[in-house]
Design a protein around this motif. Sequence first.
Motif: not given
Length: 288
Positions: A111-127
Amino acid sequence: MGARAMLQKGTMGLVRLAPGKREQEYKQDVEMVRRNFGGLRQVTVVNPKGGAGKTVAVLLLAMTFGQKRGGYVLAWDNNETQGTLGMRAQQDFHARTVRDMMRDLHLFRGSHGRVGDLSQYVRAQGEGMFDVLASDESATAGEMLTASAFAEIREIVSRFYKLIFVDTGNNVRAQNWQAAMDATDQLVITMSARNDSAETAARMLDHLEQSGRQRLVRQAVSVVTMPPTRKDIDLPAIQRHFAARTRAVLLAPYEKLIDSGEPLRYGHLSNGTRDSWLKIAAAVAEGL
């Protein structure tokens, strides 16, 4: 849209024309892309030949779905070694890749891991309204990804995304390539409008059919990317072959920005390119 909208606006709404055919088709395509697919869906983009447009297709499909649906879209580079998806995407505050995520899988188990934790590994693409999970960008990468590693990463990202677009490498025998096929809901075959690119794609379809994936092939969408000139291209023959084997064959127009190798931004694409990829996205959505 267009002249019809200008006329309505110029007459203060006194003259109202029905939407034209192009506008009706545009709205239908958007509605198709925005449908509720009823759960997680994976779209896998394939062609064992390098330079066949796989990475660009993954980015443009993810951009289009992200723009028209809004978020919860992931573009994942499942290349068994060094991939280029992260290079063609917009950069983020970090440069981590799937290798870093594999090292830290224990942080997401159970049950570990939140979306905020995942953001350290995926790259947000803005627009672009989607995220990128890049492959190892080092030419001296370690061991290739296994089928179990693919399955574990997919299980984690499936908690946070509704739609996953998977870029693939050039080795159809690689474990992670085969694992991606097994998890695919919609196959997309890309090729440039060249005989060698189309021939490689056709042989890959033979391999998929011989391995018991006939339905995946029949329901596939084929995308033919056009070069700057049509000289010496037997396009009708390519279209006929893949129309007989897959569900749909669509053309992607030449775009100088794509050909430049620079990172792609949705807002910098021409209207013609955006419209064509919306049409391709609608065909993909129909299969989901």
